[in-house]
Design an enzyme around this catalytic site. Structure first.
Site, short mmCIF file in Angstrom:
data_model
loop_
_atom_site.label_atom_id
_atom_site.label_comp_id
_atom_site.label_asym_id
_atom_site.label_seq_id
_atom_site.Cartn_x
_atom_site.Cartn_y
_atom_site.Cartn_z
N HIS B 106 0.82 -1.21 0.00
CA HIS B 106 0.00 0.00 0.00
C HIS B 106 0.85 1.25 0.00
CE1 HIS B 106 1.17 -0.46 4.18
NE2 HIS B 106 0.80 0.79 4.42
N ASP B 108 0.50 4.95 1.88
CA ASP B 108 -0.26 5.38 3.06
C ASP B 108 -1.44 6.30 2.69
OD1 ASP B 108 1.14 3.95 5.02
OD2 ASP B 108 2.72 5.47 5.09
N HIS B 264 4.71 0.29 0.17
CA HIS B 264 5.51 -0.49 1.12
C HIS B 264 4.70 -1.63 1.72
CE1 HIS B 264 3.54 2.71 3.38
NE2 HIS B 264 3.63 1.96 4.46
N ARG B 279 5.02 6.90 14.09
CA ARG B 279 4.80 7.28 12.70
C ARG B 279 4.16 8.66 12.56
NH1 ARG B 279 0.93 4.36 8.21
NH2 ARG B 279 -0.43 6.13 8.57
#
Lengths: 279, 288
Positions: B106, B108, B264, B279
């Site tokens: 995917h 993000d 990723h 994150r």
């Protein structure tokens, strides 16, 4: 010898070992056990002559000659896997495969020793054929279990095939031969003779079909199998340094040589160990 | 700051840089700070994935590093760190066995109107082996298409939605009492949004394939029967090993990626071990 896992699933790096110095029988057994437990074993910082490389390989199994590629002069069991900086030849090994899977008894193991590698690029990626089969549904495994697939070197080593066009300047001397078109059948799902784990033994480079099926019938199934085997969750990636020796279990893993180092020289030496017909 | 490539095509490891001191500390001010921020931004534009080893960041410093590079993006569906609404804690405890956050290809939040330009992920605790992140470069994937295929894809728009992840029947649709992350889908998860299937990078001008397995649910105007074969081809093509790089984490590793250029995949191979990361996403722009 110290072992460090490369991922959470397979592969290990061995340090504190000098293969050139010669291993005693207990050390050979320790290394063999680590090899079978991990599928891929990366040994860093070795300094091997070709004679030492051959002698280490012979301590692990029966060294065997390779078809279609001219070996190193005076060392009939050693291939030099090389591309010069100015060469534009197809990279040897770019594509998912088990070494020489088209043979009646494909190699049990391959040893590859890096002499000269790019500062970045030229990695080898490995995919575990065990993890791939273990992630399938029981229904799918049951279906694949009864099948046999055909393998052939034709796409690469027949006259007019991919590597036959390498040209006189190619640093690897390929000897194309019509016998590359011969087909060899193996079971789709095989059992590892030492560990007892199962593998999907089909690969995108050498597998040509499913025995008894038309291309239209086999193509979607083989496409699924290849994509499944290449799933990143079943892979690990080895970055080479000069002096790195990587050995892999050809019945446990497939591999892929990444071709991303145009303009840089890469030189490795390869020996394969004899295997048995996969069942 | 020194930069060493990770592969022959993309990705880099940055050393000789202390991001906390240079971008976040009390000493971080003026032209030095701007110079470091510019060097980091330019490394990210050039390499798409940049791995900084051996950093020492607390959450405040991590936020300051991110803010030196851009504005915070919006973070739906997951409860952020208390007192830090723009920071997610990506954690799995050793005993957990539920689906792993991020373990499919995917980009993000690609379902947002303006998906993040970049993501920063900082490792606090990682397993001794396992838990790597794999990246796939969508500029390389685009450039490897035949001209005929590229021309066919050019006018298409792909439909993105969070429904398979955060919708009522999605992977994370029901609160998991066993999960260390508080994930809660809501009505926004079933919304759909179309983006160009091939987008142009706003900084480099590169053309990028912009579809992913997790959030792309169709092609605008097509039936499922029509779009499925094409999306299956693109899915297999986009994640091909020749477009990939792989990052092994250590505590103190900060990896930044250009979320427009790469997809990723978080490898789920560390059952029995704890993994904790922080994150932050940086705001992007509507894909064009």
């Amino acid at each position: 010898m110290q072992l460090t896992p490369l991922t959470g699933t397979f592969g290990a790096e061995a340090t504190d070992v000098d293969l050139g110095a010669g291993l005693d029988p207990a050390e050979v057994e320790e290394l063999r056990a680590a090899f079978h437990a991990n599928g891929v074993l990366v040994v860093r910082d070795q300094q091997l002559t070709l004679e030492q490389f051959e002698s280490f390989a012979a301590s692990l199994g029966t060294v065997t000659q390779s078809p279609f590629v001219t070996p190193v002069e005076g060392h009939p069991d050693v291939l030099c896997v090389k591309r010069e900086a100015d060469e534009e030849a197809t990279a040897f090994g770019e594509g998912w495969h088990s070494d020489w899977s088209f043979q009646p008894a494909p190699p049990a193991a391959t040893l590859l020793y890096a002499a000269d590698v790019p500062a970045a690029g030229g990695d080898t990626v490995f995919s575990s054929m065990h993890l791939a089969v273990e992630a399938l549904s029981p229904a799918m495994v049951g279906m694949l279990d009864g099948l046999r697939v055909t393998h052939s070197a034709g796409r690469y080593f027949a006259p007019q095939a991919a590597f036959a066009a390498g040209g006189p300047d190619a640093s690897m001397e390929i000897r194309p031969d019509p016998c590359a078109l011969a087909e060899q059948s193996h079971p789709m799902v095989v059992t590892h003779p030492v560990t007892g784990r199962r593998s999907i033994f089909a690969n995108e480079c050498y597998t040509t079909g499913i025995e008894g099926m038309s291309a239209a019938e086999s193509q979607p199934l083989l496409r699924f199998v290849y994509d499944h085997l290449a799933r990143v969750a079943f892979t690990l990636r080895v970055r080479w340094r000069p002096g790195t020796l990587t050995m892999w279990d050809n019945l446990a893993v497939q591999h892929y040589a990444v071709d991303d180092y145009a303009g840089t020289r890469r030189e490795l030496y390869r020996i394969v160990l004899a295997g048995e017909p996969p069942i | 700051m020194k930069i060493a490539p990770l592969t022959g095509t993309f990705g880099a490891e940055a050393t000789d840089v202390d991001l906390g001191a240079e971008l976040a500390g009390s000493a971080a001010a003026g032209p030095d700070r701007a110079g470091t921020a510019e060097a980091v931004a330019s490394a990210l534009a050039e390499h798409a994935v940049v791995v900084f080893r051996d950093q020492h960041l607390d959450i405040d410093a991590f936020e300051a590093v991110a803010q030196a590079l851009g504005a915070f993006g919006d973070t739906p569906f997951i409860t952020p760190v208390e007192g830090h609404p723009d920071v997610l804690r990506v954690v799995r405890e050793a005993h957990e066995s539920g689906p792993l956050f991020g373990s499919a290809w995917h980009s993000d939040w690609s379902f947002q109107a303006a998906p993040p330009a970049a993501t920063l992920l900082y490792a606090v605790e990682v397993p001794p082996a396992g838990g790597d992140t794999a990246f796939s470069n969508q500029r390389l994937a685009y450039e490897a298409l035949s001209p005929a295929m590229a021309a066919m894809l050019a006018p298409l728009r792909a439909v993105h939605s969070a429904r398979h992840s955060y919708g009522p029947k999605g992977t994370f649709g029901r609160p998991d009492p066993d999960s260390a992350m508080d994930i809660h889908g809501d009505d926004r998860a079933v919304e759909e949004r179309a983006h160009p299937l091939v987008r142009t990078h706003p900084v480099t001008g590169a053309r990028l394939l912009f579809v992913n397995d997790v959030y792309t649910v169709g092609i605008e105007g097509m039936t499922a029967a029509e779009s499925k074969p094409l999306l299956e081809f693109l899915s297999a093509h986009a994640r091909h090993v020749r477009f990939s790089a792989r990052v092994r984490w250590r505590p103190g590793t900060l990896t930044m990626w250009d979320n427009r250029v790469v997809q990723h995949f978080a490898v789920d191979d560390y059952a029995g071990h704890r993994r904790e990361m922080y994150r932050i996403t940086l705001a992007g722009e509507p894909p064009v």
